[in-house]
Motif scaffolding. Structure first.
Motif, PDB file in Angstrom:
ATOM      1  N   LEU A  95     -36.269-109.036 -48.420  1.00  0.00           N
ATOM      2  CA  LEU A  95     -37.208-109.466 -47.389  1.00  0.00           C
ATOM      3  C   LEU A  95     -37.745-110.864 -47.708  1.00  0.00           C
ATOM      4  CD1 LEU A  95     -38.009-108.052 -44.877  1.00  0.00           C
ATOM      5  CD2 LEU A  95     -40.095-107.259 -45.971  1.00  0.00           C
ATOM      6  N   ARG A  96     -38.043-111.110 -48.996  1.00  0.00           N
ATOM      7  CA  ARG A  96     -38.559-112.408 -49.419  1.00  0.00           C
ATOM      8  C   ARG A  96     -37.570-113.509 -49.064  1.00  0.00           C
ATOM      9  NH1 ARG A  96     -39.113-111.973 -55.162  1.00  0.00           N
ATOM     10  NH2 ARG A  96     -40.729-110.525 -54.539  1.00  0.00           N
ATOM     11  N   TRP A  97     -36.289-113.274 -49.378  1.00  0.00           N
ATOM     12  CA  TRP A  97     -35.301-114.318 -49.115  1.00  0.00           C
ATOM     13  C   TRP A  97     -34.999-114.445 -47.637  1.00  0.00           C
ATOM     14  CZ3 TRP A  97     -35.382-117.806 -52.403  1.00  0.00           C
ATOM     15  CH2 TRP A  97     -35.636-117.504 -53.746  1.00  0.00           C
ATOM     16  N   PHE A 115     -37.313-114.244 -45.386  1.00  0.00           N
ATOM     17  CA  PHE A 115     -38.377-115.133 -44.915  1.00  0.00           C
ATOM     18  C   PHE A 115     -38.064-116.593 -45.251  1.00  0.00           C
ATOM     19  CE2 PHE A 115     -41.161-111.416 -44.423  1.00  0.00           C
ATOM     20  CZ  PHE A 115     -41.714-111.740 -43.204  1.00  0.00           C
ATOM     21  N   VAL A 116     -37.549-116.813 -46.450  1.00  0.00           N
ATOM     22  CA  VAL A 116     -37.186-118.182 -46.828  1.00  0.00           C
ATOM     23  C   VAL A 116     -36.096-118.705 -45.880  1.00  0.00           C
ATOM     24  CG1 VAL A 116     -36.180-119.626 -48.633  1.00  0.00           C
ATOM     25  CG2 VAL A 116     -37.837-117.875 -49.230  1.00  0.00           C
TER      26      VAL A 116
END
Lengths: 251, 249
Positions: B9-11, B13-14
């Motif tokens: 999920l973090r990547w 968003f990036v």
């Protein structure tokens, strides 16, 4: 008493020894000729800057840039910190990214600020804001996450509204750690603004340091750096005193 | 540990963030002078890589950081041991070094330029100074906080002073010393890149500066992204390395 006095003597001795060696190197003119001016010459240059008042407009510019930047950093850092700190899910996703960015040299973003905001105050304010943002945001995240859940439950069970819970529970218990972050952020903002001035500027403490450097007015350069360090130390002392005061109230 | 889902999920968003910038630039919503797209930066990186400059800049930065780290570790470890051995010096210099570390040392760089000349020596010297302080402080603290009971046991077993150092003191102080080395290396990297940018000498940091002065927006953003990626890579590797060093004990 003796156990406190002895280290103090060593400290004073070290500083004096450093000054004496500096003076000898400067006077002998064997090593580093011309770039190690006498301590008295540096102090005279510093006094000249203060007594003629020539430093004050630059001091004002730097303080203005750093404080506006700090205000922006504090606002955005606290808002983001509360959002992430109060939501464990979002915190898990975004906190590592913030930690990564906190460990990069912020000055590298300066050319972007220069092309977008220009070479005047705005780009330095942006530098100060970015520099101060990370310690404030990281402290606020931890502070918001550590608010005692029992207090929140109690507030809700006595029928407090969301707003009341925020002002009566969140704010008081987060005030100290947030201000501890602001203390770090204030130092970072000041350094950020001055670094920006050192690179490209036409006013401010960083500007007079680099001007003196470029024209090889060495004593004046050392004097300006000395006064800048003095300002940074003052900011640190004032913020620490306020923090100690706040701790006193909290207990 | 974090789950793969959070990581993914973090990547995502990036990736979304980068995609938004790409679209904004492609649709000409902002001037190309101000903002450039990730794809154009990638193209610039590819070109620079083949003209050979990018690689040599990275190597130069790595060289500066390595020299500064080696000097800082040797001096820092020795000084830390000396502060522990002579406790009066330890008490006096802990405070002095702490105050020095809290002050904006980076602002001293014009002095380093006059003394070491306008070259990579000034950058290495500044990095060394920055990296040395946490190494000294942590080594001192690590040795000082070793449990006295261990030392008594060692003396009871009639170990020589050297054996106590080798088998008791250093293993016990090791995590703290590793922490100091890690902090020192991080500070060296930050100060080296910052100084490269400020004085336009050396490796990766100069890219952004050149990009700004030549009005080459792609080069500017390449420098910024390169410096940030380098720091990130470094923090990750450092975390992995110290976890491995500590688990071996």
């Amino acid at each position: 008493m003796n156990s406190l006095l002895k280290p103090l003597m060593v400290q004073i001795g070290t500083v004096l020894g450093f000054l004496i060696i500096w003076e000898i190197v400067g006077e002998s003119k064997l090593l580093f000729a011309g770039i190690v001016p006498s301590v008295f010459e540096i102090l005279r240059a510093a006094w000249l800057q203060l007594s003629t008042g020539s430093i004050f407009p630059h001091l004002l510019v730097t303080v203005y840039e750093a404080s506006v930047g700090l205000a922006l950093a504090a606002f955005s850092g606290v808002v983001l910190g509360i959002v992430l700190g109060a939501n464990p899910f979002w915190r898990k996703i975004f906190e590592p990214l913030i930690l990564y960015f906190a460990a990069t040299p912020k000055i590298i973003l300066y050319p972007i600020f220069l092309i977008i905001l220009g070479v005047k105050f705005e780009s330095k304010i942006a530098m100060a804001a970015v520099s101060g943002f990370f310690p404030i945001a990281l402290n606020t995240i931890v502070a918001a996450a550590n608010v005692n859940r029992v207090f929140i439950k109690v507030a809700q069970s006595v029928g407090a509204s969301n707003f009341q819970t925020f002002t009566r529970v969140y704010v008081p218990s987060m005030l100290l750690p947030i201000f501890a972050g602001m203390r770090l952020g204030a130092g970072a903002s000041l350094v950020g603004a001055i670094l920006g001035e050192l690179k490209v500027s036409n006013a401010g403490l960083g500007f007079i340091i680099i001007e003196a450097f470029n024209h090889f007015r060495v004593a004046e350069m050392y004097a300006s750096i000395l006064l800048t360090f003095f300002l940074a130390a003052m900011v640190n002392v004032v913020m620490t005193l306020i923090l100690v005061r706040m701790r006193g109230f909290a207990h | 540990m974090e789950s793969w889902r959070e990581k993914a999920l973090r990547w995502i968003f990036v990736a979304i963030f980068l995609a938004v910038i790409e679209v904004i630039v492609r649709l000409n919503l902002v001037d190309r002078i101000f903002l450039t797209s990730p794809s154009l930066i990638a193209v610039a990186a590819w070109d620079e890589l083949f003209s050979g400059e990018l690689l040599s800049l990275f190597l130069l930065t790595a060289y500066e950081v390595a020299i500064a780290f080696i000097v800082a570790s040797i001096v820092g470890l020795c000084a830390g041991c000396a502060l522990w051995r002579y406790s009066l010096l330890g008490r006096a210099y802990d405070e002095l070094l702490g105050a020095l570390f809290a002050s904006p040392l980076i602002l001293l760089y014009p002095i380093f330029l006059v003394i070491f000349g306008r070259g990579i020596n000034a950058i290495i010297a500044m990095g060394t100074l920055y990296g040395m302080i946490p190494i000294v402080l942590n080594t001192h603290q690590g040795l000082r906080d070793v449990d006295q009971v261990y030392l008594k046991v060692g003396k009871g077993m009639r170990l020589s002073e050297r054996q106590i150092l080798r088998h008791i003191l250093f293993p016990a102080a090791w995590p703290m010393i590793i922490g100091g080395l890690k902090l020192g290396l991080t500070y060296i990297l930050i100060s080296v890149i910052a100084l490269e940018f400020l004085v336009d000498i050396g490796g990766v940091g100069t890219l952004a500066s050149k990009g700004y002065f030549w009005f080459n927006t792609e080069l500017l953003y390449l420098g910024v992204v390169g410096a940030i990626l380098l720091s990130m890579l470094f923090v990750t590797l450092l975390g992995k390395a110290s976890a491995r060093l500590l688990s071996r004990e």
